[in-house]
Design a protein around this motif. Structure first.
Motif, mmCIF file in Angstrom:
data_model
loop_
_atom_site.group_PDB
_atom_site.id
_atom_site.type_symbol
_atom_site.label_atom_id
_atom_site.label_comp_id
_atom_site.label_asym_id
_atom_site.label_seq_id
_atom_site.Cartn_x
_atom_site.Cartn_y
_atom_site.Cartn_z
ATOM 1 N N LEU A 183 7.454 25.904 -18.650
ATOM 2 C CA LEU A 183 8.504 25.905 -19.663
ATOM 3 C C LEU A 183 9.706 25.120 -19.163
ATOM 4 O O LEU A 183 10.419 24.474 -19.936
ATOM 5 N N PHE A 236 12.617 35.321 -35.610
ATOM 6 C CA PHE A 236 11.721 34.172 -35.492
ATOM 7 C C PHE A 236 12.037 33.128 -36.551
ATOM 8 O O PHE A 236 12.259 31.960 -36.267
ATOM 9 N N LEU A 237 12.121 33.559 -37.792
ATOM 10 C CA LEU A 237 12.401 32.627 -38.875
ATOM 11 C C LEU A 237 13.760 31.960 -38.693
ATOM 12 O O LEU A 237 13.901 30.752 -38.859
ATOM 13 N N VAL A 268 15.515 31.357 -36.036
ATOM 14 C CA VAL A 268 15.482 30.345 -34.987
ATOM 15 C C VAL A 268 14.646 29.151 -35.411
ATOM 16 O O VAL A 268 15.024 28.004 -35.237
ATOM 17 N N GLU A 269 13.523 29.474 -36.006
ATOM 18 C CA GLU A 269 12.553 28.433 -36.266
ATOM 19 C C GLU A 269 12.963 27.522 -37.418
ATOM 20 O O GLU A 269 12.606 26.362 -37.462
ATOM 21 N N LEU A 270 13.694 28.070 -38.327
ATOM 22 C CA LEU A 270 13.989 27.307 -39.534
ATOM 23 C C LEU A 270 15.312 26.553 -39.501
ATOM 24 O O LEU A 270 15.501 25.595 -40.241
ATOM 25 N N HIS A 315 16.764 25.156 -29.308
ATOM 26 C CA HIS A 315 15.389 25.526 -29.033
ATOM 27 C C HIS A 315 15.092 25.648 -27.546
ATOM 28 O O HIS A 315 13.941 25.763 -27.156
ATOM 29 N N PRO A 369 14.491 27.237 -23.997
ATOM 30 C CA PRO A 369 13.902 28.535 -23.652
ATOM 31 C C PRO A 369 14.961 29.503 -23.152
ATOM 32 O O PRO A 369 15.879 29.097 -22.422
ATOM 33 N N GLN A 370 14.837 30.742 -23.528
ATOM 34 C CA GLN A 370 15.700 31.783 -22.960
ATOM 35 C C GLN A 370 14.924 32.483 -21.896
ATOM 36 O O GLN A 370 13.810 32.802 -22.045
#
Lengths: 115, 115
Positions: free
Chosen positions: A25, A100-101, A103-105, A111, A113-114
């Motif tokens: 990652l 999820f949505l 972040v993703e949208l 984006h 990684p955490q």
DNA sequence: CCAATCGTCAACCAAATGGTTGAATATGGC
DNA sequence: GCCATATTCAACCATTTGGTTGACGATTGG
């Protein structure tokens, strides 16, 4: 018979392989460097990388005598998508789903990684 | 050593067990009814259910001589959350995800196990 | 009470898994 | 050309896995 999901989940079931994915990652890595933090033989790491590759979770590209490994997100996403179907059958689970949505949208989302 | 995630992903790696989980998405079921659509012995199904239980993916409750199985979303959520760390590092196309929602959420969808 | 039903247990089997070591195959640097 | 480096291959080993069958323990219905 052995579905793409079979390979992906089976690959994810091993803690060494999950650790390798986490390492990747951060950055692409050579096989030897992947092996360095682990206490097992290089051959064993090589096998793990083969399993991850066949599962579609990473890709390996040989440049010179060094073989570089990098994450290949599609298979992970497929597995994730499969699981999302179960997150939804209960209202409680919408938390993760909505995050999820979100972040993703969002187009300008961070984006990175955490971890 | 064997992490909760080890057990969850290992349990998910088998297509029979994923099919069982999909069936349980519809409703809680008795062991015998879970076994019915499959071509393997009841004992084999019983083992699969034990694996799913130890992975925390389902719970089993015995009422009378019938043992009921129901989904237990926590472990799935844990696995899902782990994977989302990887889904985010790259902008995603939601194609697969949306197709999944379409199929999985439509009320008249055929959720029967596929082999 | 007796028989049928529900489910697990025990013993077994073949195949896969995760590891080892030692030899082999590239490739790169000098 | 030679040696070191990078990686895989091959053979082997112990353990786990997914399946079988047959016997067994509980529970229910008539």
């Amino acid at each position: 018979m052995s579905d793409r999901l079979d390979l992906a989940f089976a690959a994810l079931a091993d803690p060494t392989r999950r650790a390798i994915l986490t390492m990747l990652l951060e950055d692409d890595m050579a096989v030897t460097d992947v092996a360095e933090p682990f206490d097992i033989s290089l051959a064993a790491i090589s096998k793990h990388l083969t399993i991850l590759t066949r599962a579609g979770l990473i890709a390996q590209e040989k440049r010179g005598r060094v073989k570089w490994c990098k994450l290949e997100p599609d298979a992970l996403r497929a597995a994730s998508v499969w699981m999302q179907g179960f997150g939804q059958f209960e209202p409680v689970n919408l938390d993760a789903f909505e995050r999820f949505l979100e972040v993703e949208l969002s187009p300008e989302a961070d984006h990175s990684p955490q971890e």
